[in-house]
Structures are given as structure tokens and as C-alpha cells.
Write an enzyme that holds these catalytic residues in place. Structure first.
Site, PDB file in Angstrom:
ATOM      1  N   GLY A 106      -9.410 -25.973  -3.438  1.00 42.29           N
ATOM      2  CA  GLY A 106     -10.668 -25.939  -4.172  1.00 42.29           C
ATOM      3  C   GLY A 106     -11.882 -26.277  -3.338  1.00 42.29           C
ATOM      4  O   GLY A 106     -12.723 -27.084  -3.750  1.00 42.29           O
ATOM      5  N   ASP A 133       0.070  -7.613   1.559  1.00 44.55           N
ATOM      6  CA  ASP A 133       0.516  -6.219   1.603  1.00 44.55           C
ATOM      7  C   ASP A 133       2.039  -6.112   1.648  1.00 44.55           C
ATOM      8  O   ASP A 133       2.600  -5.338   2.418  1.00 44.55           O
ATOM      9  CB  ASP A 133      -0.106  -5.497   2.808  1.00 44.55           C
ATOM     10  CG  ASP A 133      -0.031  -3.981   2.665  1.00 44.55           C
ATOM     11  OD1 ASP A 133       0.227  -3.505   1.537  1.00 44.55           O
ATOM     12  OD2 ASP A 133      -0.201  -3.265   3.675  1.00 44.55           O
ATOM     13  N   HIS A 144       0.817  -1.218   0.000  1.00 48.47           N
ATOM     14  CA  HIS A 144       0.000   0.000   0.000  1.00 48.47           C
ATOM     15  C   HIS A 144       0.854   1.272   0.000  1.00 48.47           C
ATOM     16  O   HIS A 144       0.369   2.348  -0.328  1.00 48.47           O
ATOM     17  CB  HIS A 144      -0.998   0.000   1.168  1.00 48.47           C
ATOM     18  CG  HIS A 144      -0.404   0.330   2.510  1.00 48.47           C
ATOM     19  ND1 HIS A 144      -0.098  -0.626   3.458  1.00 48.47           N
ATOM     20  CD2 HIS A 144      -0.085   1.520   3.084  1.00 48.47           C
ATOM     21  CE1 HIS A 144       0.381  -0.042   4.541  1.00 48.47           C
ATOM     22  NE2 HIS A 144       0.396   1.265   4.340  1.00 48.47           N
ATOM     23  N   ILE A 180     -15.256 -23.138   2.735  1.00 51.15           N
ATOM     24  CA  ILE A 180     -15.283 -23.638   4.108  1.00 51.15           C
ATOM     25  C   ILE A 180     -16.042 -22.699   5.029  1.00 51.15           C
ATOM     26  O   ILE A 180     -16.283 -21.531   4.706  1.00 51.15           O
ATOM     27  CB  ILE A 180     -13.845 -23.833   4.648  1.00 51.15           C
ATOM     28  CG1 ILE A 180     -13.028 -22.528   4.532  1.00 51.15           C
ATOM     29  CG2 ILE A 180     -13.152 -24.976   3.920  1.00 51.15           C
ATOM     30  CD1 ILE A 180     -11.635 -22.607   5.117  1.00 51.15           C
ATOM     31  N   SER A 196       4.618   2.523   7.902  1.00 52.05           N
ATOM     32  CA  SER A 196       4.242   1.356   7.111  1.00 52.05           C
ATOM     33  C   SER A 196       5.398   0.863   6.258  1.00 52.05           C
ATOM     34  O   SER A 196       6.022   1.649   5.540  1.00 52.05           O
ATOM     35  CB  SER A 196       3.058   1.684   6.202  1.00 52.05           C
ATOM     36  OG  SER A 196       1.887   1.872   6.941  1.00 52.05           O
TER      37      SER A 196
END
Length: 289
Positions: free
Chosen positions: A191, A61, A31, A194, A135
Site C-alpha cells: 500500500g 503473461d 497472450h 514509490i 511464445s
């Protein structure tokens, strides 16, 4: 004035990062560099280097950059975030509010924080001061190893109130390695869709406790379908790793080597059943499970 052409405004965003290779490999948050036209890395001595993006992963990220320095750069090493304990001292380094390099200290407040920001949430929580601009900066243990990438804060005012969160180095190291090698991430795929195993569901299925991931549906022609996994199964182990709760499964599957044949232990019809699955490769446009 309505017909006048609008002037484009040039905006600048600031963040932090750290060097993991003396030849110029830099780690930061996705970001921080997202939508950037140009990226400049400013070193501690104020030297400015143009950077290119090697690869980035929005799901965790993380972004990997490359710069071309005149000589070798000082680099840091990634430590083992699994060894960090709640209460251990940590140090965060970053560029809060663009002020320049700042160091803050605190402790690990919690591990395994789930913030609903992505499918692989597993944050380290710390009370070391982390603010805007931090960050992408490193979180160090007392051995000088990076055990986290500072990523976000919880704050009603926008300034640190002691709730900072870092991506653990164990998750980051795998992502970084793939981005450097392939320019993208390559994650395992099972695949299935859940859902959480509640106490009520566990009782109805005869499970002693609420654990695992309940299979709601199986994608046609997926590794799960070919391996005999069925809707209604509760996945208890994948590749010999315990699935303690639903949200653990996507991370475990994603970290598994593609095309590897693994054992999957499920709870079916009141007993444990083991089947084998050849792990597929996740299409990053799909839900990662």
C-alpha cells in the site's frame, strides 16, 4: 451492399506450450490464448486435445490449461532459474510460424532484464532463436529442466535477431501454483507509491549509495499505514530481503505470503528504523506495490 450483414471471420492464432503434469496440465503465455473462443493443444504426434483454461495472469503473461488425455502424457519439470548464469547454454523449443516443433540453441545473454512490460519484469535474455509462434514454449537448461517460458523478442523486422526474452521459472512456478490452486493469483500488498532513489536523493538523505525504494505516499488504512511506514522513508529491506532498487520492491512484496507479519527496514531521519507490517492481499485492479 452497405446493408448486407457482415460475415464473421474465424481467425486462428498459433503459439507454443509445455506439459508439466502427466495428467494434462499445460503451460503457455496468456497472450497466446487471450480472447480465444476455443483452445486446442496439438501434441508432438499430432494428436489434438481440447483445452480449458484453469487460470491466467496478464501481469506475468502466464496461462495454465488443462487437457484430458487418454493416458499419461510426457511431462517436463521446472528447474531453478536462479542458478542459471550468463554464458550458460540453453535450448528453446517451440512452434515458429506454425512450422511444427523446432529446437534452437544459444546462451543466456543476460538476467534480470526490465522491459517495462509489467510490474514484475525480470526476464532472462537469450540469443537462442525465438520467433513468432515460439511464445509460451520452454527454455531448457542443459539438465533438461525448464528454466524459462519464452515470451517475446525485440526485433525491427519481426524475426529473431538474437534478442529473446523468457519468464524465469522462479517467478513462473509461484504463479502457476496459485493459478492451479485458486484459479487466480494471490499477491501480497503493502500500500505505498514509490519512486527511484537517485544519487542526488541518496546524498540529500544521507544514504551512502542509491538503493532502496523511496516512499512517495502511503495509502490510507493499508498495511504500510498500519505498520508505521511514512512518506519520505526509503525501504531498504522487506521480509529480510534487500531492496536493491525501486522495481525490486513490488516483486518482493507480491511474492510474500498474505497475512504474514514481516520486518521492514527503512531509512528515516538519517538512520535505519525497523517496523513490522502484516502483508495484505493485492486487489488485482490496483497497482501492485
Amino acid at each position: 451492399g452497405r446493408n448486407r450483414p457482415q460475415q464473421q471471420r474465424k481467425s486462428t492464432s498459433l503459439g507454443s506450450g509445455f506439459i508439466i503434469d502427466k495428467k494434462g496440465i499445460v503451460i503457455t503465455n496468456n497472450h497466446v490464448i487471450r480472447d480465444a473462443d476455443e483452445i486446442t493443444v496439438i501434441l508432438q504426434n499430432n494428436e489434438m486435445l481440447k483445452a480449458e483454461i484453469i487460470g491466467r495472469d496478464p501481469k506475468t503473461d502466464i496461462a495454465v490449461l488443462r487437457v484430458e488425455p487418454k493416458g499419461d502424457l510426457p511431462a517436463v519439470s521446472l528447474g531453478d532459474s536462479d542458478k542459471i548464469r550468463v554464458g550458460d547454454w540453453v535450448v528453446a523449443i517451440g512452434n515458429p510460424y506454425g512450422l511444427g516443433g523446432s529446437v534452437t540453441a544459444g546462451i543466456v545473454s543476460a538476467r534480470g532484464r526490465y522491459l517495462n512490460s509489467g510490474p514484475y519484469d525480470d526476464f532472462i535474455q537469450t540469443d537462442a532463436s525465438i520467433n513468432k509462434g515460439n511464445s509460451g514454449g520452454p527454455l531448457f537448461n542443459m539438465a533438461g529442466e525448464v528454466i524459462g517460458i519464452n515470451t517475446l523478442i525485440f526485433s525491427p523486422s519481426g524475426v529473431s535477431i538474437g534478442l529473446g526474452f523468457s519468464i524465469p521459472s522462479k517467478i513462473a512456478s509461484g504463479v502457476i501454483g496459485q493459478l492451479i490452486k485458486y484459479g487466480k493469483t494471490r499477491r501480497g500488498w503493502l500500500g505505498v507509491r514509490i519512486q527511484k532513489v537517485t544519487d542526488e536523493i541518496a546524498e540529500s538523505l544521507g544514504l551512502k549509495k542509491a538503493e532502496g525504494a523511496l516512499v512517495a505516499s502511503v495509502t490510507d488504512n493499508s498495511p504500510a499505514a498500519k505498520g508505521g511506514i511514512k512518506a519520505g522513508d526509503v525501504i531498504l529491506k522487506f521480509n529480510n530481503r534487500d531492496v536493491k532498487e525501486m522495481r525490486s520492491l513490488p516483486k518482493i512484496v507480491a511474492e510474500t505470503e498474505i497475512d504474514k507479519n514481516v520486518n521492514v527496514e527503512v531509512w528515516r531521519d538519517g538512520k535505519k528504523v525497523t517496523t513490522q507490517v502484516d502483508v495484505g492481499e493485492l486487489d488485482e485492479e490496483e497497482v501492485a506495490k
